[in-house]
Scaffold this motif. Sequence first.
Motif, short mmCIF file in Angstrom:
data_model
loop_
_atom_site.label_atom_id
_atom_site.label_comp_id
_atom_site.label_asym_id
_atom_site.label_seq_id
_atom_site.Cartn_x
_atom_site.Cartn_y
_atom_site.Cartn_z
N LEU B 253 0.83 -1.20 0.00
CA LEU B 253 0.00 0.00 0.00
C LEU B 253 0.87 1.26 0.00
O LEU B 253 0.68 2.17 -0.80
CB LEU B 253 -0.92 -0.03 1.23
CG LEU B 253 -1.86 1.15 1.42
CD1 LEU B 253 -2.75 1.32 0.22
CD2 LEU B 253 -2.72 0.96 2.66
N GLY B 254 1.85 1.29 0.89
CA GLY B 254 2.68 2.48 1.01
C GLY B 254 3.66 2.63 -0.14
O GLY B 254 3.99 3.73 -0.54
N GLY B 255 4.14 1.52 -0.63
CA GLY B 255 5.12 1.55 -1.72
C GLY B 255 6.31 0.68 -1.36
O GLY B 255 7.07 1.02 -0.46
N ALA B 256 6.47 -0.43 -2.10
CA ALA B 256 7.60 -1.32 -1.85
C ALA B 256 8.87 -0.61 -2.26
O ALA B 256 8.91 0.11 -3.25
CB ALA B 256 7.43 -2.62 -2.64
N GLY B 257 9.93 -0.79 -1.47
CA GLY B 257 11.20 -0.16 -1.81
C GLY B 257 11.24 1.33 -1.53
O GLY B 257 11.98 2.05 -2.17
N THR B 258 10.41 1.80 -0.58
CA THR B 258 10.52 3.18 -0.13
C THR B 258 10.66 3.15 1.39
O THR B 258 10.12 2.27 2.04
CB THR B 258 9.27 4.01 -0.49
OG1 THR B 258 8.14 3.41 0.14
CG2 THR B 258 9.04 4.06 -1.98
N VAL B 259 11.40 4.11 1.94
CA VAL B 259 11.65 4.08 3.38
C VAL B 259 10.40 4.41 4.17
O VAL B 259 10.09 3.80 5.19
CB VAL B 259 12.81 5.04 3.74
CG1 VAL B 259 13.01 5.10 5.24
CG2 VAL B 259 14.09 4.58 3.07
N LEU B 260 9.62 5.38 3.67
CA LEU B 260 8.44 5.81 4.41
C LEU B 260 7.20 4.97 4.08
O LEU B 260 6.21 5.02 4.80
CB LEU B 260 8.14 7.27 4.09
CG LEU B 260 8.89 8.30 4.93
CD1 LEU B 260 8.59 9.69 4.43
CD2 LEU B 260 8.50 8.18 6.39
N GLY B 261 7.26 4.21 2.99
CA GLY B 261 6.09 3.46 2.53
C GLY B 261 5.44 2.60 3.59
O GLY B 261 4.22 2.67 3.79
N PRO B 262 6.21 1.77 4.32
CA PRO B 262 5.58 0.90 5.30
C PRO B 262 4.79 1.66 6.36
O PRO B 262 3.69 1.25 6.73
CB PRO B 262 6.77 0.18 5.93
CG PRO B 262 7.83 0.21 4.91
CD PRO B 262 7.64 1.49 4.17
N PHE B 263 5.34 2.81 6.82
CA PHE B 263 4.61 3.58 7.83
C PHE B 263 3.33 4.15 7.23
O PHE B 263 2.25 4.04 7.83
CB PHE B 263 5.49 4.72 8.37
CG PHE B 263 4.73 5.70 9.22
CD1 PHE B 263 4.25 5.31 10.46
CD2 PHE B 263 4.45 6.97 8.77
CE1 PHE B 263 3.53 6.19 11.24
CE2 PHE B 263 3.73 7.85 9.54
CZ PHE B 263 3.26 7.46 10.78
N LEU B 264 3.45 4.71 6.03
CA LEU B 264 2.28 5.28 5.37
C LEU B 264 1.22 4.20 5.15
O LEU B 264 0.02 4.42 5.41
CB LEU B 264 2.70 5.89 4.03
CG LEU B 264 1.68 6.77 3.36
CD1 LEU B 264 1.40 7.99 4.22
CD2 LEU B 264 2.18 7.21 1.99
N GLY B 265 1.67 3.01 4.70
CA GLY B 265 0.73 1.91 4.47
C GLY B 265 0.04 1.50 5.75
O GLY B 265 -1.19 1.29 5.78
N ALA B 266 0.82 1.39 6.84
CA ALA B 266 0.23 0.98 8.12
C ALA B 266 -0.78 2.01 8.59
O ALA B 266 -1.88 1.67 9.04
CB ALA B 266 1.33 0.80 9.16
N LEU B 267 -0.41 3.30 8.45
CA LEU B 267 -1.28 4.39 8.89
C LEU B 267 -2.60 4.37 8.12
O LEU B 267 -3.69 4.38 8.69
CB LEU B 267 -0.55 5.72 8.69
CG LEU B 267 -1.23 6.97 9.20
CD1 LEU B 267 -1.16 7.02 10.71
CD2 LEU B 267 -0.58 8.22 8.62
#
Lengths: 292, 315
Positions: B253-267
């Motif tokens: 969801l946040g973007g694979a291979g991005t540093v902030l992606g996992p947090f954005l996806g979780a949020l």
Amino acid sequence: MEFGPFLLLALMEGMVMSAVLALTAVGLSLVFGVMRVVNVAHGEFFMLGAVAAWFVTQAVPGHPALGFAAALLLAPLFVGAVAALADGLILKRLNYDPEATIVATIGLSYIFQQAALSFYGPDARPVLAPFDLRLQLPWFGYSGYKIAVVIAAALILIGIWLFMTRSRAGLVMRATQADRDTARAFGINVDRVFATVFALGAAMAAMGAVLIVPIQQAHYLMGHDPLLLSFIVVIIGGLGSLRGTLVAALLIGLSDGVISVFFSPTLAKILATLFVALVLVFRPQGLFGGQR
Amino acid sequence: MTRFLDRSLILHLAVIAALFAAQYLLPSYHHTNIARIMVLAVFAMGYNIAFGYTGLLSLGHALFFAAGLYATGLGVEQWGLPTGIALIGGLAAGGAVAVATGLLALRTGGVSFMIVTLMFAQAGYLTILYFGAVTRGDEGFVISTAARSLGGLVLSDSTTRYFMALALFAVAMLAKLALVRSPTGRVLVALRENEERSRMLGFDPFRYKLLALGISGLYAGAAGAAYAVLFGYVGATFASIQYSILPLLYVLLGGAGTVLGPFLGALVMFYLIDISSGYTTAHLAVVGLALLILVLFAPKGILGALRERGLKWLP
């Protein structure tokens, strides 16, 4: 009970499990063999089959055998139609990319679980067996229906085998499995073959479920174990090899029966999952698959 | 070496600062939610190191999370370890289990790798159930408030919990940023893009993949360990396949291979479920539909799409 009869009981329970597992796993193996798709929603097709069987038997009045016969026909048809729809709407658009289809079928499995939870409810509900017969052995009584399950599964599997080896449609499927591009060059409608195979695979899971549902109740989370065990069986048997899948279903079903009766069902599943992981690591072609 | 404070570092520090400010700006209802999201984001960041950067699609990360969770939970509850030691034990357990899994699973690739990791995680989950006398199985156990303190900080207190989660999140994110911008991080990306070519250039794919999986396991273990003491509950659900799918979902969801992606996806995912639960109880369908929509229409996720449309510098 003494050891001998106890072992016999364990083996008989294992046979019932093997029979249902073989149906479910052959469905999964067929889909993987022809389409190269790992269908994580396969367990949910099994569950949908059981739930559909409950609805059908509720709707058909009269003798339980009537409702059961209707369920054995209608539930696989319904599940097959759902699968064909999923193939056309989702998998085809992903071009059957292996990783994308795994994620998509995980998504599908959540949706099917939710559908069952919303329309069927959280309870486990029984379906009446088509007949009530008790076989009295010298040491213990055994359900006649369970033996009928083994026979029915064997008949269905023979039917599938004849269909794959003797019919024109089976030939087309095997041709697509061997070489998709050449098959297309010879005018085979690969899209239609894929939709049919996906539907057939799902319908086989549903048939296994209809057979088991008088023994084990229908529940919206029941697809988990069949999925895991089918994976195990398909991998041990060699991905895409139907004969290997059958042998592996027998092996896993019987050993699961024996370990479950003598030790614990959880231990049986721990050993099976570790075994399959090691088979994939050290013998990726499966125990019975030839060298590719 | 580029400028010390370049724009991507500023962006990430700004996110940490915003989360620090959120504690004072947001109503208290959101504090527990965001603390939980930050811990789960650490888990997802670890997943992203394996999946997003190195291309290892694992379906078994719940095993590493649970290793951290149980090592810490059992450590403080049953073996009487001090909380600090138990936390380090949880971190180490996550890394060790990941390396052990990797030594076997990394001999395979592609679909086989997914299934092997899935099977190991399932075996781990069943093992937790099997030793129900110690682990309390599905029911789980609660960690006593007395054990949930670290050097005088009471971790069960809502504000302390928020700042501890933020501290972990900040350290994890900056470490990840450093990793992906280091030469090692570039080798991982090279492996994802073309394993054979990286091998030809003299990098040993197995060693680098094992390293990526090990770091990924450390993150998962740290998140599990923190979850145990911050939220005070340990149960077998956290080892089930669902918790292997969650980080995958967040990362996609946040973007694979991005540093902030996992947090954005979780949020986004957390609040999507939180808000939708006001209208429907069909949580499973929300998760399922999100996965389908992502894989069909936005395989690169939110930040991946932004990166393609101009923000090329996004790490």
